[in-house]
Design a protein around this motif. Structure first.
Motif, PDB file in Angstrom:
ATOM      1  N   VAL A   1       0.862  -1.184   0.000  1.00 16.59           N
ATOM      2  CA  VAL A   1       0.000   0.000   0.000  1.00 16.59           C
ATOM      3  C   VAL A   1       0.898   1.234   0.000  1.00 16.59           C
ATOM      4  O   VAL A   1       1.722   1.408   0.895  1.00 16.59           O
ATOM      5  N   LEU A   2       0.745   2.052  -1.039  1.00 16.57           N
ATOM      6  CA  LEU A   2       1.553   3.280  -1.148  1.00 16.57           C
ATOM      7  C   LEU A   2       0.631   4.496  -1.056  1.00 16.57           C
ATOM      8  O   LEU A   2      -0.073   4.809  -2.018  1.00 16.57           O
TER       9      LEU A   2
ATOM     10  N   GLY B   1       5.278 -10.798  -8.793  1.00 11.42           N
ATOM     11  CA  GLY B   1       3.895 -11.130  -8.437  1.00 11.42           C
ATOM     12  C   GLY B   1       3.287 -10.244  -7.365  1.00 11.42           C
ATOM     13  O   GLY B   1       2.113 -10.384  -7.031  1.00 11.42           O
ATOM     14  N   VAL B   2       4.083  -9.310  -6.805  1.00 13.80           N
ATOM     15  CA  VAL B   2       3.544  -8.462  -5.734  1.00 13.80           C
ATOM     16  C   VAL B   2       2.456  -7.541  -6.288  1.00 13.80           C
ATOM     17  O   VAL B   2       2.532  -7.084  -7.436  1.00 13.80           O
ATOM     18  N   ARG B   3       1.408  -7.299  -5.495  1.00 10.43           N
ATOM     19  CA  ARG B   3       0.375  -6.333  -5.920  1.00 10.43           C
ATOM     20  C   ARG B   3       0.651  -4.994  -5.263  1.00 10.43           C
ATOM     21  O   ARG B   3       1.147  -4.956  -4.139  1.00 10.43           O
ATOM     22  N   ILE B   4       0.297  -3.948  -5.952  1.00  9.85           N
ATOM     23  CA  ILE B   4       0.534  -2.600  -5.411  1.00  9.85           C
ATOM     24  C   ILE B   4      -0.754  -1.796  -5.527  1.00  9.85           C
ATOM     25  O   ILE B   4      -1.362  -1.733  -6.594  1.00  9.85           O
ATOM     26  N   ILE B   5      -1.163  -1.207  -4.406  1.00  6.84           N
ATOM     27  CA  ILE B   5      -2.307  -0.288  -4.435  1.00  6.84           C
ATOM     28  C   ILE B   5      -1.800   1.100  -4.060  1.00  6.84           C
ATOM     29  O   ILE B   5      -1.267   1.292  -2.958  1.00  6.84           O
ATOM     30  N   VAL B   6      -1.939   2.037  -4.975  1.00  9.37           N
ATOM     31  CA  VAL B   6      -1.576   3.423  -4.665  1.00  9.37           C
ATOM     32  C   VAL B   6      -2.852   4.115  -4.190  1.00  9.37           C
ATOM     33  O   VAL B   6      -3.874   4.103  -4.876  1.00  9.37           O
ATOM     34  N   VAL B   7      -2.770   4.691  -2.988  1.00  7.74           N
ATOM     35  CA  VAL B   7      -3.951   5.317  -2.400  1.00  7.74           C
ATOM     36  C   VAL B   7      -3.731   6.819  -2.433  1.00  7.74           C
ATOM     37  O   VAL B   7      -2.939   7.357  -1.654  1.00  7.74           O
ATOM     38  N   ASP B   8      -4.415   7.480  -3.351  1.00  3.57           N
ATOM     39  CA  ASP B   8      -4.129   8.901  -3.575  1.00  3.57           C
ATOM     40  C   ASP B   8      -5.235   9.789  -3.013  1.00  3.57           C
ATOM     41  O   ASP B   8      -6.420   9.547  -3.223  1.00  3.57           O
TER      42      ASP B   8
ATOM     43  N   VAL C   1      -0.810  -3.567 -10.572  1.00  4.11           N
ATOM     44  CA  VAL C   1      -0.828  -2.222  -9.969  1.00  4.11           C
ATOM     45  C   VAL C   1      -2.219  -1.609 -10.116  1.00  4.11           C
ATOM     46  O   VAL C   1      -2.832  -1.694 -11.178  1.00  4.11           O
ATOM     47  N   SER C   2      -2.716  -0.990  -9.034  1.00  6.29           N
ATOM     48  CA  SER C   2      -3.998  -0.283  -9.167  1.00  6.29           C
ATOM     49  C   SER C   2      -3.973   1.034  -8.400  1.00  6.29           C
ATOM     50  O   SER C   2      -3.177   1.215  -7.471  1.00  6.29           O
ATOM     51  N   LEU C   3      -4.860   1.913  -8.817  1.00  3.79           N
ATOM     52  CA  LEU C   3      -4.970   3.226  -8.173  1.00  3.79           C
ATOM     53  C   LEU C   3      -6.291   3.280  -7.417  1.00  3.79           C
ATOM     54  O   LEU C   3      -7.338   2.939  -7.957  1.00  3.79           O
TER      55      LEU C   3
ATOM     56  N   ARG D   1      -7.878  -2.333   3.590  1.00  5.48           N
ATOM     57  CA  ARG D   1      -9.211  -2.940   3.408  1.00  5.48           C
ATOM     58  C   ARG D   1      -9.415  -3.413   1.974  1.00  5.48           C
ATOM     59  O   ARG D   1     -10.068  -4.400   1.716  1.00  5.48           O
ATOM     60  N   ARG D   2      -8.883  -2.663   1.047  1.00  4.45           N
ATOM     61  CA  ARG D   2      -9.051  -2.977  -0.364  1.00  4.45           C
ATOM     62  C   ARG D   2      -8.213  -4.166  -0.829  1.00  4.45           C
ATOM     63  O   ARG D   2      -8.501  -4.797  -1.850  1.00  4.45           O
ATOM     64  N   SER D   3      -7.129  -4.440  -0.105  1.00  2.00           N
ATOM     65  CA  SER D   3      -6.202  -5.498  -0.543  1.00  2.00           C
ATOM     66  C   SER D   3      -6.911  -6.854  -0.465  1.00  2.00           C
ATOM     67  O   SER D   3      -7.845  -7.029   0.314  1.00  2.00           O
TER      68      SER D   3
END
Ligand SMILES: Nc1nc2c(ncn2[C@@H]2O[C@H](COP(=O)(O)OP(=O)(O)OP(=O)(O)O)[C@@H](O)[C@H]2O)c(=O)[nH]1
Ligand SMILES: [Mg+2]
Length: 234
Positions: free
Chosen positions: A9-10, A32-39, A60-62, A83-85
């Protein structure tokens, strides 16, 4: 090694100069790591950069929080990101390169090695002016005092913003004590720790050196100090 059960989570606020290269480094280093950018409504090109990255990397998702129910704030963003992960393990880190990404693997291995929480612990803080060091030391002292006398979990960097946790543990604790999380604050780990009981978690630590942000400006101000004081008493 694959990292399919890990989400990073970024949280971002105006990080267009950092976030793209950080996503690249993380995606290339951790298969394989997932990344969620929380802007939180960046006014620079952060969302544009992340959208471009999301087209390049399927993992990757925003998460655009401009209309989020919890309102703006770093702690609120981290909670929403977790929570979103959709993975068992979640890692939280800053998007400005102050948290060296080469420690992600070590934090993940600690969690997989049967810990509930792995905290990256600042060994040395470079480049901080004297007044920020003094305020920081006072806050740390008071934070420890609060956790110690109330019988909560402790670790060697109670204000770290760089940690890996079992999603289930975080969500359970948050759901039981929602009101105690200061959503506009910067210290989500502290809010989490103060909702635990001593010796209820297996905690591991990974030391690292905290350096200056790569590009852009710090968002820390007096209001964050006030939110932290609120955190001590809530
Ligand atoms: N979503 C979201 N992200 C934020 C907010 N405030 C800061 N951030 C991000 O959170 C991370 C930490 O913020 P910084 O301003 O670097 O704070 P800091 O690292 O404690 O302070 P410096 O050492 O001065 O950089 C960065 O990735 C920021 O872009 C916010 O209100 N919402
Ligand atoms: Mg920073």
């Amino acid at each position: 090694m694959r990292y399919n059960d890990l989400t990073i989570v970024l949280p971002t606020l105006n990080e267009e100069a950092n976030v793209g290269s950080l996503i690249e480094e993380l995606s290339d280093s951790y298969n394989g790591v997932r990344i969620i950018v929380v802007d939180d409504g960046s006014t620079d090109g952060t969302r544009r950069v992340v959208d471009a990255m999301a087209r390049m990397y399927k993992t990757v998702s925003l998460f655009d929080r401009r209309n989020a129910a919890l309102g703006k704030g770093l702690t609120a963003s981290v909670i929403d990101g977790i929570r979103r992960s959709k993975t068992d393990y979640v890692l939280v880190m800053d998007a400005d390169f102050q948290h060296p990404y080469r420690h992600v693997g070590e934090l993940y291995r600690k969690i997989r090695g049967n810990c509930d929480l792995a905290v990256a612990v600042r060994r040395k803080v470079e480049d901080w002016p004297v007044d920020r060091r003094i305020v920081s030391k006072l806050m740390i002292f008071f934070g420890y005092f609060v956790l110690f006398i109330t019988g909560k979990e402790l670790c060697n960097d109670i204000f770290s913003g760089y940690f890996c946790i079992r999603k289930k543990k975080f969500i359970e604790t948050y759901e039981q004590s929602r009101r105690r999380f200061v959503l506009k604050g910067y210290k989500v780990l502290f809010d989490f720790l103060k909702c635990t009981k001593r010796d209820s978690l297996r905690i591991a630590e990974v030391p690292y050196t905290f350096t200056s942000r790569k590009h852009g400006e710090s968002k820390v101000g007096i209001s964050h100090g006030l939110h932290l004081i609120k955190s001590f008493f809530s």
